[in-house]
Structures are given as C-alpha cells and as structure tokens.
Design a protein around this motif. Sequence first.
Motif, PDB file in Angstrom:
ATOM      1  N   SER A  72      20.318  54.958   8.962  1.00 37.34           N
ATOM      2  CA  SER A  72      19.468  54.323   7.559  1.00 37.34           C
ATOM      3  C   SER A  72      20.544  53.571   6.850  1.00 37.34           C
ATOM      4  CB  SER A  72      19.162  55.603   6.965  1.00 37.34           C
ATOM      5  OG  SER A  72      20.207  56.426   6.309  1.00 37.34           O
ATOM      6  N   LEU A  73      20.180  52.790   5.844  1.00 33.39           N
ATOM      7  CA  LEU A  73      20.817  52.175   5.158  1.00 33.39           C
ATOM      8  C   LEU A  73      20.321  52.201   3.731  1.00 33.39           C
ATOM      9  CD1 LEU A  73      21.233  48.557   6.832  1.00 33.39           C
ATOM     10  CD2 LEU A  73      23.230  50.096   5.977  1.00 33.39           C
ATOM     11  N   THR A  74      21.141  52.450   2.562  1.00 32.71           N
ATOM     12  CA  THR A  74      20.823  52.389   1.033  1.00 32.71           C
ATOM     13  C   THR A  74      21.352  51.331   0.579  1.00 32.71           C
ATOM     14  OG1 THR A  74      21.113  54.875   1.433  1.00 32.71           O
ATOM     15  CG2 THR A  74      20.967  53.805  -0.781  1.00 32.71           C
ATOM     16  N   LEU A  75      20.432  50.265  -0.051  1.00 29.09           N
ATOM     17  CA  LEU A  75      21.009  49.207  -0.699  1.00 29.09           C
ATOM     18  C   LEU A  75      21.017  49.341  -2.281  1.00 29.09           C
ATOM     19  CD1 LEU A  75      18.902  46.815   1.418  1.00 29.09           C
ATOM     20  CD2 LEU A  75      21.106  47.278   1.706  1.00 29.09           C
ATOM     21  N   ASN A  76      21.996  48.635  -2.892  1.00 25.15           N
ATOM     22  CA  ASN A  76      22.035  48.918  -4.378  1.00 25.15           C
ATOM     23  C   ASN A  76      20.685  48.105  -4.881  1.00 25.15           C
ATOM     24  OD1 ASN A  76      24.702  50.088  -4.478  1.00 25.15           O
ATOM     25  ND2 ASN A  76      25.635  48.179  -4.041  1.00 25.15           N
ATOM     26  N   THR A  78      16.991  45.760  -4.105  1.00 21.62           N
ATOM     27  CA  THR A  78      16.192  45.029  -3.218  1.00 21.62           C
ATOM     28  C   THR A  78      16.512  43.835  -2.762  1.00 21.62           C
ATOM     29  OG1 THR A  78      14.249  46.385  -4.004  1.00 21.62           O
ATOM     30  CG2 THR A  78      13.641  44.574  -2.602  1.00 21.62           C
ATOM     31  N   GLN A  79      16.564  43.350  -1.476  1.00 21.02           N
ATOM     32  CA  GLN A  79      16.654  42.153  -1.123  1.00 21.02           C
ATOM     33  C   GLN A  79      15.917  41.484  -0.171  1.00 21.02           C
ATOM     34  OE1 GLN A  79      20.643  41.539   1.266  1.00 21.02           O
ATOM     35  NE2 GLN A  79      20.854  43.815   0.537  1.00 21.02           N
ATOM     36  N   ASN A 119      25.629  44.188  -0.512  1.00 15.57           N
ATOM     37  CA  ASN A 119      24.488  44.666  -1.303  1.00 15.57           C
ATOM     38  C   ASN A 119      24.442  46.033  -0.753  1.00 15.57           C
ATOM     39  OD1 ASN A 119      22.957  44.830  -3.690  1.00 15.57           O
ATOM     40  ND2 ASN A 119      21.183  44.259  -2.481  1.00 15.57           N
ATOM     41  N   CYS A 120      25.221  46.584   0.017  1.00 18.44           N
ATOM     42  CA  CYS A 120      25.099  47.968   0.614  1.00 18.44           C
ATOM     43  C   CYS A 120      25.753  48.993  -0.123  1.00 18.44           C
ATOM     44  CB  CYS A 120      25.321  47.785   2.021  1.00 18.44           C
ATOM     45  SG  CYS A 120      24.778  49.385   2.988  1.00 18.44           S
ATOM     46  N   ARG A 121      25.129  50.343  -0.328  1.00 22.77           N
ATOM     47  CA  ARG A 121      25.804  51.438  -0.743  1.00 22.77           C
ATOM     48  C   ARG A 121      26.168  52.402   0.010  1.00 22.77           C
ATOM     49  NH1 ARG A 121      28.291  54.801  -2.695  1.00 22.77           N
ATOM     50  NH2 ARG A 121      27.726  56.248  -4.290  1.00 22.77           N
ATOM     51  N   ALA A 122      25.240  52.538   1.063  1.00 24.63           N
ATOM     52  CA  ALA A 122      25.557  53.823   2.214  1.00 24.63           C
ATOM     53  C   ALA A 122      25.124  53.379   3.592  1.00 24.63           C
ATOM     54  CB  ALA A 122      25.278  55.080   1.786  1.00 24.63           C
TER      55      ALA A 122
END
Length: 340
Positions: A72-76, A78-79, A119-122
Amino acid sequence: METLNLEILNPGPILTDLKIQLQGPAVSPHSYLRRPTASGSPDFSIWDFGINPFCIRESALPEVLQLMGIRSLTLNATQDLGPLYRLSGGIPQTGNEADKWRYLTSDAVTNVMQPFLRNCRAIAFHDWASLSGASDLWNSLLRDAIRPVGTQGLEFIFYLGDALTRRSFQVEEAIDIIADFSAYGQVTIALDEDEAIKLWMVLNGVHNYDSVVNQTFPDLKKKFVSIFRTINIDRLLVYSTTQAMLFTRHTQLLLARKKVAQTFEIAPEAREHFIEGFCMGLARQMDIVRCVALGLIVFGSRSEAGSPVKRFDAAGQQLFDYIDQWIDDLQQQEIMYLYQ
C-alpha cells in the motif's frame, strides 16, 4: 537500548484517546492506495474506492507497484495516478520473470516513480520471503527512485515473512537492503512471534526449530531484543495473539491485544487491514503506539465484520464498537493485574 526492561502499557487510556480522536473527523488531504481485497472487492477498473472511515480517499494500487512488492501507499495529497496506471499496459505478458524485472527497473518506470514519491508519506511492502526477487526489486526502487529524489521523512513498513524458507545469506542481504531505507525515512519491520523466532534462528545459525519453541516470555524477549540489536532499523514490531511488542532505539513497549479467532489471524487480508490502520495513524500524525493500536483496531474490526463498509457512519461505528469491546475485555481479572 541497553536494558531488558519492557514497559507494559495499559491500553485503556490509549483506546479512550483514540476514540476521541476518531470522532468528528474532517476531510483529509491524504490519499491511500491499496490492493482490492480478495472478496467483495470493487472492480479493479474502478480506480476510486471512495472515502474510508478516516475520511481519506482510497484508490486502487497500480499493478506496476503491486509487482514491485508494494502492499500500500499513503500520499500526502491526492495526485494524478494516470501515469502509474498507464505503466501497467507495458508490463510484459510473456510470463518471463526476467522480462518483468527489466521493465519494472527501466527508465520508463523510474521516471514516473521519482516525482510520484515526492508526495508520498508511507510505503508498506509485502512479505519478503514470499515474493520472488524482492531484494533486487526493492534495492532498485531505493537506488533509482527514492535516493535521487532525496525524500526525507518517509515511513517504510516491511514484513519479512518466514525466514527459514530462504537461505541465510539471502536473509542477511534482505536485512541490509531494508536497513539502507533508513537513510530516507523511518523503517519498521513487523513479524509475528513465530516469524521472529525463525529470523532469530537464521541470524544465530540455529537449525533445530523444536529447540526454540515453547520458551518462557523472558527468553523470547531476549531473542527479540537480539534481533533488534542485530538489524539497523528504527522499529521492530513483534506480535502474538495476545500482545504486541515494540522495540525502538529508546524504549521497549508491550501492548495487550484483544484476542480474535485464529482464522482471522491467518486470513489473507489480515496484514492489509493492520497496515491500513497503522498508516491511517501515520497520516493523522499519531505517535507510534497509537499507530500500532489503530492497526490492531482496524484489523480486528474488519476481521470480525467481514468486508469493510465504505460509508463512514457504518464503518466508523464498527471501529468504535470494537474499541469499546477491547476496553471491556481489559476489565477481565487475568488482564487487570498487569496494570496494577
């Protein structure tokens, strides 16, 4: 971390605080990319899965990222995911793993990944032991996409899986690669208790599994501390059916879990559910203990209720009900003595 003193946390205040934080949520700028669940999932062609109980928009994780071993990916924020989805059209369909590897590590993929990761958080990864070529894929991702961007403050969550299914030099190589991610963010390795024992065996050259099972809690804890001291990461999370232990460079913590049925513990979606809760905690800037607790809450509530409900009033209440059940369980006599 020089001592073996394990701080036993009372989950009660943590759960009460989490319930307060989860009430009356506001729309979040974050976005969460996940694989469709095995059962009751939306059609993969529908990219937008809607708003989850944390008021964060969920979308389908592009196939090209799934093949890289990303869970999974968490983004800061929406892009535009269009460029990543379009990369899936170029995935070789020959069935040759070498062809796929060359495509996944090509400039065409890397050039799209680099701006995306700014722009990625996790980033949460699949079990290393069950993914062919994971070490090479993740080393390439770090070298070609993450390192050039110079991204700081990312969260990386890894599962090793069953280390005994791989050769010792492969395990050591994987650990070195995972540790290299620490230069670009916080690295967490999560293991269930059995996986942690097997990793300790590999790291210490022990071959007889029967000699390390059914050990006392102090013996197990020493093994887990030994693992953490051996691998150069920020956090080690080891969990059993009754508790979760967290080891960091500054502290060692134990959090009693709410028990769930064994079938839920080993379900295919179990780790996806935990990671979703954990990453939602990161998105809300919670401390690591609350991130772990939220991961356990989402895992437990989703497991017991089946497929998640997307409407917040239903799915959110599902989380609150589970928190209340966990708090009630803490009043049991065999658990209460831990915190007195």
